[in-house]
Design a protein around this motif. Structure first.
Motif, PDB file in Angstrom:
ATOM      1  N   GLY A 197       3.976   0.101  -3.345  1.00 22.19           N
ATOM      2  CA  GLY A 197       3.765  -0.723  -4.528  1.00 22.19           C
ATOM      3  C   GLY A 197       4.774  -1.855  -4.579  1.00 22.19           C
ATOM      4  O   GLY A 197       5.160  -2.406  -3.551  1.00 22.19           O
ATOM      5  N   TYR A 257      -2.928  -5.808  -7.525  1.00 20.60           N
ATOM      6  CA  TYR A 257      -2.283  -6.510  -6.417  1.00 20.60           C
ATOM      7  C   TYR A 257      -3.294  -7.440  -5.767  1.00 20.60           C
ATOM      8  O   TYR A 257      -4.459  -7.084  -5.614  1.00 20.60           O
ATOM      9  N   LEU A 306       0.842  -1.200   0.000  1.00 19.99           N
ATOM     10  CA  LEU A 306       0.000   0.000   0.000  1.00 19.99           C
ATOM     11  C   LEU A 306       0.877   1.251   0.000  1.00 19.99           C
ATOM     12  O   LEU A 306       0.593   2.236  -0.660  1.00 19.99           O
ATOM     13  N   TYR A 310      -4.352   2.868  -4.070  1.00 20.08           N
ATOM     14  CA  TYR A 310      -5.230   1.717  -4.242  1.00 20.08           C
ATOM     15  C   TYR A 310      -6.625   2.047  -3.743  1.00 20.08           C
ATOM     16  O   TYR A 310      -6.781   2.776  -2.761  1.00 20.08           O
ATOM     17  N   HIS A 311      -7.629   1.506  -4.402  1.00 28.03           N
ATOM     18  CA  HIS A 311      -9.027   1.837  -4.095  1.00 28.03           C
ATOM     19  C   HIS A 311      -9.406   1.554  -2.644  1.00 28.03           C
ATOM     20  O   HIS A 311     -10.304   2.187  -2.110  1.00 28.03           O
ATOM     21  N   TRP A 317      -6.721  -5.590  -5.379  1.00 23.64           N
ATOM     22  CA  TRP A 317      -6.750  -4.141  -5.233  1.00 23.64           C
ATOM     23  C   TRP A 317      -6.648  -3.506  -6.610  1.00 23.64           C
ATOM     24  O   TRP A 317      -5.785  -3.862  -7.413  1.00 23.64           O
ATOM     25  N   ASN A 318      -7.509  -2.531  -6.844  1.00 24.86           N
ATOM     26  CA  ASN A 318      -7.443  -1.742  -8.070  1.00 24.86           C
ATOM     27  C   ASN A 318      -6.633  -0.488  -7.788  1.00 24.86           C
ATOM     28  O   ASN A 318      -6.710   0.080  -6.697  1.00 24.86           O
ATOM     29  N   GLY A 319      -5.868  -0.069  -8.763  1.00 29.29           N
ATOM     30  CA  GLY A 319      -5.066   1.138  -8.618  1.00 29.29           C
ATOM     31  C   GLY A 319      -5.699   2.307  -9.335  1.00 29.29           C
ATOM     32  O   GLY A 319      -6.449   2.124 -10.288  1.00 29.29           O
TER      33      GLY A 319
END
Length: 181
Positions: free
Chosen positions: A33, A157, A30, A132-133, A165-167
């Protein structure tokens, strides 16, 4: 709490490494990266910052976040990938070390100060960051300062619990900042 940004000294890298390594792999991802492997070591940081930790020539300015009343280092943040031709840079490695210092508006103050440095001292036209969302608290902080979502990428990720996880990339343009500031 009054906070200040001061150039980080190389001797303070262990403070960051300890704060990150006290958490789990997801926390480190987080924060940075895929730059490092868990647990974070001084050797990894030294290698990553082999050109320097606080100079335009190295392309990065790393600051320690200081509680001005106690002079205690409570976190760190960097303005990296400084590109004087494109007049842009990327906020990264933003960390408030202790949970007790989070949620107090410190992050917003820090980001406002860092953006001011980027736009006024470095004459940048654009500042970007990646998040990250799932980092909802950070996204709220970034939006308070004026950053807007410009790009998303799905499934960057896979966390320890199996969740993906969406970036997203967020951007703040100097013109927009000046209109609000």
């Amino acid at each position: 709490m009054k906070i200040g940004l001061q150039p980080l000294d190389r001797s303070e890298l262990p403070i960051i490494a300890d704060a990150v390594s006290a958490q789990d792999r997801d926390f480190m991802y987080l924060w940075a990266g895929s730059t490092y492997t868990y647990p974070l070591t001084i050797e990894q940081m030294e290698q990553h910052y082999s050109k320097g930790i606080h100079s335009i020539e190295a392309g990065v300015l790393i600051y320690k976040i200081v509680n001005c009343e106690t002079q205690r280092m409570i976190g760190s943040v960097q303005l990296g990938r400084i590109d004087s031709i494109r007049k842009e840079a990327v906020v990264g490695r933003f960390l408030i070390h202790s949970e007790q210092d989070r949620g107090l508006g410190i992050g917003t103050k820090v980001l406002q100060a860092l953006v001011r440095i980027g736009f006024e001292e470095l004459d940048l036209e654009r500042i970007l960051l990646n998040v990250y969302h799932i980092n909802v608290r950070a996204i709220r902080c970034y939006e308070k300062v004026g950053f807007r979502k410009t790009y998303s990428k799905r499934k960057l990720y896979q966390a320890l619990n199996g969740e993906y996880w969406n970036g997203m990339e967020m951007t703040l343009e100097k013109q927009a900042w000046m209109a609000v500031d």
